[in-house]
Design a protein around this motif. Structure first.
Motif, PDB file in Angstrom:
ATOM      1  N   VAL A 316      41.723   9.415  -1.164  1.00  0.00           N
ATOM      2  CA  VAL A 316      40.483   8.654  -1.263  1.00  0.00           C
ATOM      3  C   VAL A 316      40.004   8.660  -2.716  1.00  0.00           C
ATOM      4  O   VAL A 316      39.873   9.731  -3.332  1.00  0.00           O
ATOM      5  N   HIS A 317      39.754   7.469  -3.262  1.00  0.00           N
ATOM      6  CA  HIS A 317      39.185   7.311  -4.599  1.00  0.00           C
ATOM      7  C   HIS A 317      37.854   6.570  -4.447  1.00  0.00           C
ATOM      8  O   HIS A 317      37.774   5.561  -3.737  1.00  0.00           O
ATOM      9  N   SER A 318      36.831   7.043  -5.135  1.00  0.00           N
ATOM     10  CA  SER A 318      35.514   6.424  -5.005  1.00  0.00           C
ATOM     11  C   SER A 318      34.874   6.226  -6.373  1.00  0.00           C
ATOM     12  O   SER A 318      34.933   7.112  -7.232  1.00  0.00           O
ATOM     13  N   ALA A 319      34.264   5.044  -6.536  1.00  0.00           N
ATOM     14  CA  ALA A 319      33.478   4.750  -7.732  1.00  0.00           C
ATOM     15  C   ALA A 319      32.141   4.150  -7.327  1.00  0.00           C
ATOM     16  O   ALA A 319      31.607   3.268  -7.991  1.00  0.00           O
ATOM     17  N   VAL A 320      31.611   4.633  -6.205  1.00  0.00           N
ATOM     18  CA  VAL A 320      30.318   4.160  -5.718  1.00  0.00           C
ATOM     19  C   VAL A 320      29.257   5.154  -6.180  1.00  0.00           C
ATOM     20  O   VAL A 320      29.278   6.325  -5.771  1.00  0.00           O
ATOM     21  N   PRO A 321      28.297   4.736  -7.027  1.00  0.00           N
ATOM     22  CA  PRO A 321      27.374   5.702  -7.638  1.00  0.00           C
ATOM     23  C   PRO A 321      26.280   6.224  -6.718  1.00  0.00           C
ATOM     24  O   PRO A 321      25.699   7.271  -6.987  1.00  0.00           O
ATOM     25  N   ALA A 322      25.977   5.521  -5.620  1.00  0.00           N
ATOM     26  CA  ALA A 322      24.901   5.942  -4.724  1.00  0.00           C
ATOM     27  C   ALA A 322      25.205   5.447  -3.320  1.00  0.00           C
ATOM     28  O   ALA A 322      26.181   4.720  -3.091  1.00  0.00           O
ATOM     29  N   ARG A 323      24.341   5.834  -2.373  1.00  0.00           N
ATOM     30  CA  ARG A 323      24.558   5.438  -0.975  1.00  0.00           C
ATOM     31  C   ARG A 323      24.135   3.996  -0.749  1.00  0.00           C
ATOM     32  O   ARG A 323      23.070   3.571  -1.224  1.00  0.00           O
ATOM     33  N   PRO A 324      24.935   3.229  -0.016  1.00  0.00           N
ATOM     34  CA  PRO A 324      24.523   1.869   0.351  1.00  0.00           C
ATOM     35  C   PRO A 324      23.526   1.894   1.501  1.00  0.00           C
ATOM     36  O   PRO A 324      23.171   2.959   2.019  1.00  0.00           O
ATOM     37  N   GLU A 325      23.073   0.712   1.882  1.00  0.00           N
ATOM     38  CA  GLU A 325      22.158   0.606   3.016  1.00  0.00           C
ATOM     39  C   GLU A 325      22.828   1.151   4.269  1.00  0.00           C
ATOM     40  O   GLU A 325      24.029   0.995   4.478  1.00  0.00           O
ATOM     41  N   ARG A 326      22.037   1.790   5.138  1.00  0.00           N
ATOM     42  CA  ARG A 326      22.596   2.477   6.302  1.00  0.00           C
ATOM     43  C   ARG A 326      23.408   1.560   7.217  1.00  0.00           C
ATOM     44  O   ARG A 326      24.506   1.935   7.660  1.00  0.00           O
ATOM     45  N   PRO A 327      22.902   0.374   7.585  1.00  0.00           N
ATOM     46  CA  PRO A 327      23.731  -0.492   8.461  1.00  0.00           C
ATOM     47  C   PRO A 327      25.065  -0.866   7.828  1.00  0.00           C
ATOM     48  O   PRO A 327      26.105  -0.865   8.499  1.00  0.00           O
ATOM     49  N   VAL A 328      25.048  -1.183   6.515  1.00  0.00           N
ATOM     50  CA  VAL A 328      26.289  -1.537   5.823  1.00  0.00           C
ATOM     51  C   VAL A 328      27.207  -0.326   5.741  1.00  0.00           C
ATOM     52  O   VAL A 328      28.427  -0.419   5.943  1.00  0.00           O
ATOM     53  N   GLU A 329      26.628   0.843   5.446  1.00  0.00           N
ATOM     54  CA  GLU A 329      27.399   2.076   5.363  1.00  0.00           C
ATOM     55  C   GLU A 329      28.123   2.349   6.679  1.00  0.00           C
ATOM     56  O   GLU A 329      29.322   2.672   6.695  1.00  0.00           O
ATOM     57  N   SER A 330      27.421   2.194   7.780  1.00  0.00           N
ATOM     58  CA  SER A 330      28.027   2.427   9.093  1.00  0.00           C
ATOM     59  C   SER A 330      29.123   1.415   9.385  1.00  0.00           C
ATOM     60  O   SER A 330      30.203   1.768   9.878  1.00  0.00           O
ATOM     61  N   ALA A 331      28.868   0.133   9.064  1.00  0.00           N
ATOM     62  CA  ALA A 331      29.862  -0.909   9.340  1.00  0.00           C
ATOM     63  C   ALA A 331      31.137  -0.685   8.536  1.00  0.00           C
ATOM     64  O   ALA A 331      32.252  -0.809   9.060  1.00  0.00           O
TER      65      ALA A 331
END
Length: 418
Positions: A316-331
């Motif tokens: 797993v590689h990640s370059a996301v600096p913060a949490r997205p919106e909860r509904p989008v995160e779950s989807a």
């Protein structure tokens, strides 16, 4: 043939108009001595009534005949003009049994499956934009193609009549000859009208979006129903059965506690073990609904947890600096989970890479594997379901999976970060 294909709606309108005018214009017969303005107003009202009757008659005939007439006209266009016109009519949506016992047809609930299927067929047929576009073809062809196509026929009939009338033989022969000469050209008006009105219904951007949202709503409703059934089965087959067994064991221990304490202790020990198992099953069921790691630690750690549980090696590689919106995160989480499950089942891969990025206000998750390839979003497949669920958020699914691999599947959803 063209006259037969284009005359039905006009004939219905004319017949109703003539019959209706006989009735409507009789209403003002007693106004012969009334002022001119009163008589003019009465005549105008009667004319409007006749027009309304004609429109209603055509509207009643249209849903029953327009599709068949337009289909026959398309066959003629292909046969005569080499003009192949392909259209698609709205399919009958599947019906779904909800957890409440009612049946959902995509628009409303029904008590029985039979009624739900019947209403689904009626709605798909009579609310189809293509059917209404076919009706417009019938009306336009009735006032354009029909007069031109029928003119040589009328000229031929008139010429035959004139040849049998004394003194008009020469005129009749000329009219017959002119009608026969014009006939091969008169039908050609069919071409441009067919190109304009026999094709697929022109849809605006708003219309296409409405159709997409209706499809998404129906899909989400079916997904919700399937999820509720899964939860119900999980509770019924797992925790509920163990809790019932625990109650019976405790009842038996209660009866034995005075007479046989050792047996009662053994029963209680088994009940405690059953309670631990039931608790584990409940936690597993809850994780399937909303994984605690996703709620507590966010998308990145939740995907890493998926990677640890995967039967193949996942990086797993990640370059996301913060949490997205909860509904989008779950989807996105459940989309990645399904993609990893598909890799384990079908890809025959040895390595998988999950890359999470965020750019231009879009969250992107790419799952790549070195498997056999050939993945496609076929109707009814898991990839198709992911595509529809992403569309609910304005997102998209991109698949690059040639035969022999490798496979790159990307889920992209516009969102804002917290």
């Amino acid at each position: 043939m063209l006259a037969g294909l284009t005359s039905l709606h006009v004939t219905v309108a004319v017949v109703v108009g003539l019959g209706g005018s006989q009735v409507a214009y009789s209403w003002s017969e007693g106004l012969a001595s009334a002022p001119l303005a009163v008589r003019a107003l009465a005549t105008l009202g009667e004319t409007l009534v006749v027009i309304v009757w004609m429109a209603v008659a055509v509207w009643v005939v249209h849903p029953l005949t327009s599709r068949a007439l337009a289909t026959a006209a398309r066959r003629r266009a292909e046969h005569w003009l080499g003009l192949r016109i392909d259209v698609s009519y709205r399919p009958v949506p599947p019906v779904t049994r909800m957890a409440t016992g009612y049946w959902w047809d995509g628009h409303e609930y029904h008590r029985s499956e039979r009624e739900a299927r019947r209403r689904a067929k009626v709605h798909a047929r009579f609310h189809d934009p293509q059917l209404h576009w076919d009706g417009l073809w019938a009306v336009v062809a009735g006032v354009t193609v029909l007069p031109v196509a029928v003119l040589p026929l009328l000229g031929l009939v008139g010429g035959v009549y004139m040849t049998s009338t004394p003194g008009l033989l020469g005129y009749g022969i000329v009219l017959i000859a002119a009608s026969l000469a014009a006939a091969p050209f008169a039908w050609r008006i069919f071409g441009p009208v067919a190109k304009r009105f026999l094709g697929p219904v022109p849809r605006t951007k708003l219309g296409r979006r409405v159709e997409e949202l209706e499809a998404i709503r129906a899909d989400l409703t079916q997904t919700q129903s399937a999820e509720l059934e899964r939860i119900e089965r999980g509770l019924h087959d797992g925790a509920q059965g163990r809790l019932v067994a625990m109650g019976m064991s405790m009842g038996a221990a209660e009866q034995l506690v005075d007479t046989d304490p050792d047996a009662a202790k053994a029963i209680l020990a088994d009940a405690r073990a059953s309670s631990a198992t039931a608790l584990a099953e409940l936690r597993s069921l809850v994780r399937g609904i909303n994984p605690p790691v996703l709620a507590e630690r966010g998308l990145i750690d939740a995907v890493r947890a998926l990677a640890l549980d995967a039967p193949v090696e996942v990086t797993v590689h990640s370059a996301v600096p913060a949490r997205p919106e909860r509904p989008v995160e779950s989807a996105v989480y459940f989309a990645v989970a399904e993609l990893l499950a598909n890799v384990a089942k079908y890809a025959q891969a040895s390595r998988v890479t999950v890359e999470l990025t965020y750019a231009h206000e879009t969250l992107t998750a790419t799952v790549a594997d070195d498997g056999i390839g050939g993945a496609a979003a076929a109707p009814g497949s898991g990839l198709s379901g992911i595509e529809r669920r992403m569309a609910a958020f304005g997102g998209r699914l991109e698949i690059d999976s040639p035969a022999g691999g490798p496979t790159h599947i990307t889920v992209a959803v516009p969102c804002a970060l917290s």
